[in-house]
Each structure stands twice: as C-alpha cells, then as structure tokens.
Write a protein that holds these residues in place. Structure first.
Motif, PDB file in Angstrom:
ATOM      1  N   HIS A  36       8.218   3.307   1.386  1.00 51.60           N
ATOM      2  CA  HIS A  36       8.270   2.243   0.437  1.00 51.60           C
ATOM      3  C   HIS A  36       6.662   1.944  -0.081  1.00 51.60           C
ATOM      4  O   HIS A  36       6.229   0.775   0.438  1.00 51.60           O
ATOM      5  CB  HIS A  36       8.812   1.152   0.622  1.00 51.60           C
ATOM      6  CG  HIS A  36      10.355   1.247   1.157  1.00 51.60           C
ATOM      7  ND1 HIS A  36      11.264   2.063   0.500  1.00 51.60           N
ATOM      8  CD2 HIS A  36      10.970   1.127   2.289  1.00 51.60           C
ATOM      9  CE1 HIS A  36      12.395   2.263   0.940  1.00 51.60           C
ATOM     10  NE2 HIS A  36      12.207   1.701   2.190  1.00 51.60           N
ATOM     11  N   VAL A  37       6.240   2.729  -0.901  1.00 47.47           N
ATOM     12  CA  VAL A  37       4.834   2.541  -1.196  1.00 47.47           C
ATOM     13  C   VAL A  37       4.742   2.937  -3.052  1.00 47.47           C
ATOM     14  O   VAL A  37       5.474   3.232  -3.464  1.00 47.47           O
ATOM     15  CB  VAL A  37       3.936   3.623  -0.592  1.00 47.47           C
ATOM     16  CG1 VAL A  37       3.886   3.370   0.786  1.00 47.47           C
ATOM     17  CG2 VAL A  37       4.674   5.010  -0.923  1.00 47.47           C
ATOM     18  N   HIS A  38       3.607   2.200  -3.116  1.00 43.18           N
ATOM     19  CA  HIS A  38       3.282   2.352  -4.726  1.00 43.18           C
ATOM     20  C   HIS A  38       2.940   3.832  -5.073  1.00 43.18           C
ATOM     21  O   HIS A  38       3.086   4.378  -5.776  1.00 43.18           O
ATOM     22  CB  HIS A  38       2.254   1.308  -5.265  1.00 43.18           C
ATOM     23  CG  HIS A  38       2.580   0.019  -5.255  1.00 43.18           C
ATOM     24  ND1 HIS A  38       2.586  -1.115  -4.143  1.00 43.18           N
ATOM     25  CD2 HIS A  38       3.215  -0.799  -6.354  1.00 43.18           C
ATOM     26  CE1 HIS A  38       2.985  -2.089  -4.580  1.00 43.18           C
ATOM     27  NE2 HIS A  38       3.310  -2.021  -5.841  1.00 43.18           N
ATOM     28  N   PHE A  39       1.917   4.515  -4.067  1.00 45.51           N
ATOM     29  CA  PHE A  39       1.585   5.665  -4.403  1.00 45.51           C
ATOM     30  C   PHE A  39       1.734   6.426  -3.209  1.00 45.51           C
ATOM     31  O   PHE A  39       1.305   5.984  -2.153  1.00 45.51           O
ATOM     32  CB  PHE A  39      -0.185   5.603  -4.756  1.00 45.51           C
ATOM     33  CG  PHE A  39      -0.312   4.940  -5.846  1.00 45.51           C
ATOM     34  CD1 PHE A  39       0.136   5.445  -7.326  1.00 45.51           C
ATOM     35  CD2 PHE A  39      -0.716   3.471  -6.007  1.00 45.51           C
ATOM     36  CE1 PHE A  39      -0.023   4.721  -8.440  1.00 45.51           C
ATOM     37  CE2 PHE A  39      -0.750   2.579  -7.040  1.00 45.51           C
ATOM     38  CZ  PHE A  39      -0.734   3.495  -8.455  1.00 45.51           C
ATOM     39  N   LEU A  40       1.953   7.622  -3.496  1.00 40.89           N
ATOM     40  CA  LEU A  40       2.471   8.781  -2.324  1.00 40.89           C
ATOM     41  C   LEU A  40       1.080   9.407  -1.682  1.00 40.89           C
ATOM     42  O   LEU A  40       0.477  10.053  -2.295  1.00 40.89           O
ATOM     43  CB  LEU A  40       3.270   9.496  -2.496  1.00 40.89           C
ATOM     44  CG  LEU A  40       3.947  10.481  -1.395  1.00 40.89           C
ATOM     45  CD1 LEU A  40       4.764   9.662  -0.729  1.00 40.89           C
ATOM     46  CD2 LEU A  40       4.359  11.779  -1.947  1.00 40.89           C
ATOM     47  N   ALA A  47      16.396  -2.036  -4.696  1.00 40.60           N
ATOM     48  CA  ALA A  47      15.783  -1.048  -3.819  1.00 40.60           C
ATOM     49  C   ALA A  47      14.374  -0.971  -3.764  1.00 40.60           C
ATOM     50  O   ALA A  47      13.628  -1.294  -5.133  1.00 40.60           O
ATOM     51  CB  ALA A  47      16.361   0.395  -4.080  1.00 40.60           C
ATOM     52  N   ASP A  48      13.696  -0.891  -2.670  1.00 41.18           N
ATOM     53  CA  ASP A  48      12.135  -0.927  -2.717  1.00 41.18           C
ATOM     54  C   ASP A  48      11.306   0.190  -3.838  1.00 41.18           C
ATOM     55  O   ASP A  48      10.379   0.022  -4.403  1.00 41.18           O
ATOM     56  CB  ASP A  48      11.588  -0.640  -1.505  1.00 41.18           C
ATOM     57  CG  ASP A  48      11.927  -1.637  -0.502  1.00 41.18           C
ATOM     58  OD1 ASP A  48      11.867  -2.964  -1.072  1.00 41.18           O
ATOM     59  OD2 ASP A  48      11.943  -1.469   0.720  1.00 41.18           O
ATOM     60  N   LYS A  96       8.284   1.082  -8.023  1.00 44.01           N
ATOM     61  CA  LYS A  96       8.112   2.139  -9.458  1.00 44.01           C
ATOM     62  C   LYS A  96       7.781   3.483  -8.943  1.00 44.01           C
ATOM     63  O   LYS A  96       7.179   4.342  -9.450  1.00 44.01           O
ATOM     64  CB  LYS A  96       7.153   1.533 -10.329  1.00 44.01           C
ATOM     65  CG  LYS A  96       7.280   0.146 -10.951  1.00 44.01           C
ATOM     66  CD  LYS A  96       6.379  -0.330 -12.305  1.00 44.01           C
ATOM     67  CE  LYS A  96       6.671  -1.607 -12.504  1.00 44.01           C
ATOM     68  NZ  LYS A  96       5.519  -1.957 -13.842  1.00 44.01           N
ATOM     69  N   ALA A  97       8.453   3.868  -7.737  1.00 44.97           N
ATOM     70  CA  ALA A  97       8.083   5.223  -7.404  1.00 44.97           C
ATOM     71  C   ALA A  97       8.510   6.189  -7.988  1.00 44.97           C
ATOM     72  O   ALA A  97       8.165   7.383  -8.354  1.00 44.97           O
ATOM     73  CB  ALA A  97       8.926   5.203  -6.020  1.00 44.97           C
ATOM     74  N   MET A 140       3.587  -5.085   2.158  1.00 43.37           N
ATOM     75  CA  MET A 140       2.697  -3.798   1.565  1.00 43.37           C
ATOM     76  C   MET A 140       1.615  -3.506   2.802  1.00 43.37           C
ATOM     77  O   MET A 140       0.803  -4.261   3.099  1.00 43.37           O
ATOM     78  CB  MET A 140       2.150  -3.828   0.245  1.00 43.37           C
ATOM     79  CG  MET A 140       1.486  -2.801  -0.166  1.00 43.37           C
ATOM     80  SD  MET A 140       0.809  -3.036  -1.697  1.00 43.37           S
ATOM     81  CE  MET A 140      -0.330  -1.510  -2.207  1.00 43.37           C
ATOM     82  N   ILE A 141       1.712  -2.352   3.187  1.00 40.46           N
ATOM     83  CA  ILE A 141       0.706  -1.903   4.022  1.00 40.46           C
ATOM     84  C   ILE A 141      -0.612  -1.494   3.153  1.00 40.46           C
ATOM     85  O   ILE A 141      -0.822  -0.888   2.140  1.00 40.46           O
ATOM     86  CB  ILE A 141       0.848  -0.439   4.526  1.00 40.46           C
ATOM     87  CG1 ILE A 141       2.495  -0.687   5.603  1.00 40.46           C
ATOM     88  CG2 ILE A 141      -0.045   0.195   5.519  1.00 40.46           C
ATOM     89  CD1 ILE A 141       2.900   0.552   5.951  1.00 40.46           C
TER      90      ILE A 141
END
Length: 287
Positions: free
Chosen positions: A92-96, A250-251, A256-257, A1-2
């Motif tokens: 592939h992020v939790h929040f955009l 899938a990411d 939870k995108a 995770m970034i």
C-alpha cells in the motif's frame, strides 16, 4: 505511510543480503494480492539472477511459479500475513519500489492456440465476498453485468470469472451467492463461465485455465482486489472498478496505485473507475 527512506533502507538490506548468499527461497501462504505484488516478482528476480533455490505457496500455485527450480504446493487456507523475507513487505504505497523486483512474463509464457474464439476474447472478473469484516463493497451487480454484456457481447466473446472456494484456496473472506451464474445461463447463454471452461479441461488446473485464457486477450474489466492485479499482468487494457465507500475504501484507491504503478506488471494500460457509470464510459471509450 512508511517514510521513503525506510523503503530505501529495506531495499539496501536485501541487496547486501543477496550479495552474501548463494541462493534464496521464497515461501508464502498469505493473501493473493501480496503474493502477486511482493513475492512472485522477487522470486522471478532471483530466478533471473540464478539465485532462486525453492518456492512454496498455496494449492494450484505451480503455474504461477513456472520458473521455480523447486516449487511446493501446500494445501492450506490462506490468511492475512505481511511478507517478511522480501524487499517489499508493504503493497500500500504511492510509488512502487521496483528494485529487486521483476514480474514474470505470464502473457508470453501462456499464450496459446487452445482458447481461441470466433470473436475477440474479453474477460470480466468479479467478486462478491466479505471485505474487511463488512458485507460486499466492490462488486458488479446483476444490473451492471447485464449492461456490460449488452454493450460488449455483439463484438466480443466474453468470459466471466467469479470463482468460488471450489476452485480457489479460501483466504478467510466469506464468499456470498450473487446468483450470477443462473442469471447468466438463463439470460446470456453466449457468455462463457470460467468454471464451465475449467470443467471442460480436466487436464488443466483452474489457475492454468485462467492464465491461458488471460494470455489470449488484451481486454479486461476487473474489480479491486486480486483480480485487478492479475489482469494487469497481461498487457492490453484493464478497466478496474473500485468503490469509494464510507465502510472502507481500498488503500490502492487512496494511494492512486492503479494510475501510478499497476502498469509496471506488464506495461498494461490500467484505467480506474469509481462507479458503474464510469465503467460504462471507459468501455465506450476503450473497447
């Protein structure tokens, strides 16, 4: 995770770059999902700021970049490429991070009177191809399709979408034969196949047909991948099926995108289901 601060620094870098340049261009020949999330919204943002100079992408992409002052189509196979010259290079992020990001209003642009039927239109999108080096993981089986057709066809005109390499640019994932086309034609002749619709409109490209069809409905059932993103661009309700598998999950499911930020594409109600049973349950609740 970034780390979040890295995302903020990247956004800041591109903001400063944008202030120092008169025009920018966007070029991409990678995976369709990255293009829909990272490339097109940035290109449209540049367009809205009168900063977009040129765009280029794969075959049959002009309709996706309708706003571009100069778009070039490149007839070349897509590949897995991480975008570089855009603010968001990780999807592939939790929040955009929505800064410097604005999806084009495809539904408003492509709404039409050509694809109108006696019953309300409903689109079901499927895939059956290699995934991350594995056999198909997330797809609607023939039995699952039959269950949906039986439940929905009395009230809706269903269009079924599962294009082959004859209609879309190859992205390196082998497409297998689900035998769904013959199954539908033999058992559900009232279900329309998008390939047949495209063949009946030779004046339109395949993607133009998709965009015009999608713009005319508020009801989508899709699977994890590019279609789950594209359907989310058209408002309404999008039920997304994505399998949780020991082979690979899938990411976007892990992060939870679907619930956290897929609605940002158009304000659509995006509902995730991890099994055929839950898909059926959501259909009963929402359609």
């Amino acid at each position: 995770m970034i780390p979040p601060y890295m995302l903020i620094l990247r956004q800041l870098y591109f903001y400063i770059k944008l202030q120092l340049t008169k025009h920018q261009s966007c070029h991409y020949l990678g995976e369709f999902g990255y293009e829909l999330i990272s490339i097109i919204p940035y290109a449209y943002y540049l367009h809205k700021k009168n900063k977009l100079k040129k765009t280029s992408s794969g075959k049959d992409s002009s309709c996706l970049y309708y706003f571009s002052p100069d778009h070039e189509e490149i007839d070349q196979k897509r590949d897995y490429i991480i975008p570089k010259n855009v603010p968001m290079n990780n999807i592939h992020v939790h929040f955009l991070p929505k800064y410097l990001w604005e999806p084009p209003p495809y539904k408003d642009i492509y709404k039409n009177s050509d694809f109108v039927y006696e019953k309300p239109l409903l689109v079901i999108c499927n895939k059956y191809n290699q995934e991350w080096g594995h056999p198909p993981i997330t797809f609607f089986s023939l039995k699952a399709l039959a269950s949906m057709f039986d439940a929905l066809s009395p009230n809706y005109q269903i269009v079924y979408c599962r294009p082959t390499s004859r209609h879309i640019t190859d992205d390196g994932s082998e497409i297998y034969d689900l035998k769904d086309y013959d199954f539908i034609k033999n058992n559900y002749p009232n279900i329309l196949l998008i390939q047949d619709i495209a063949d009946q409109h030779p004046d339109l490209s395949f993607n133009e047909v998709q965009l015009k069809l999608f713009a005319n409905t508020d009801r989508f059932i899709s699977v994890q991948g590019g279609y789950s993103i594209l359907c989310s661009y058209f408002k309404g309700i999008n039920i997304v099926y994505g399998a949780k598998s020991k082979l690979r999950t899938a990411d976007e499911i892990v992060y939870k995108a679907y619930g956290r930020w897929y609605h940002f594409f158009s304000g659509a109600k995006v509902v995730y289901a991890d099994s055929y049973e839950k898909v059926s349950q959501k259909i009963s609740e929402l359609f």
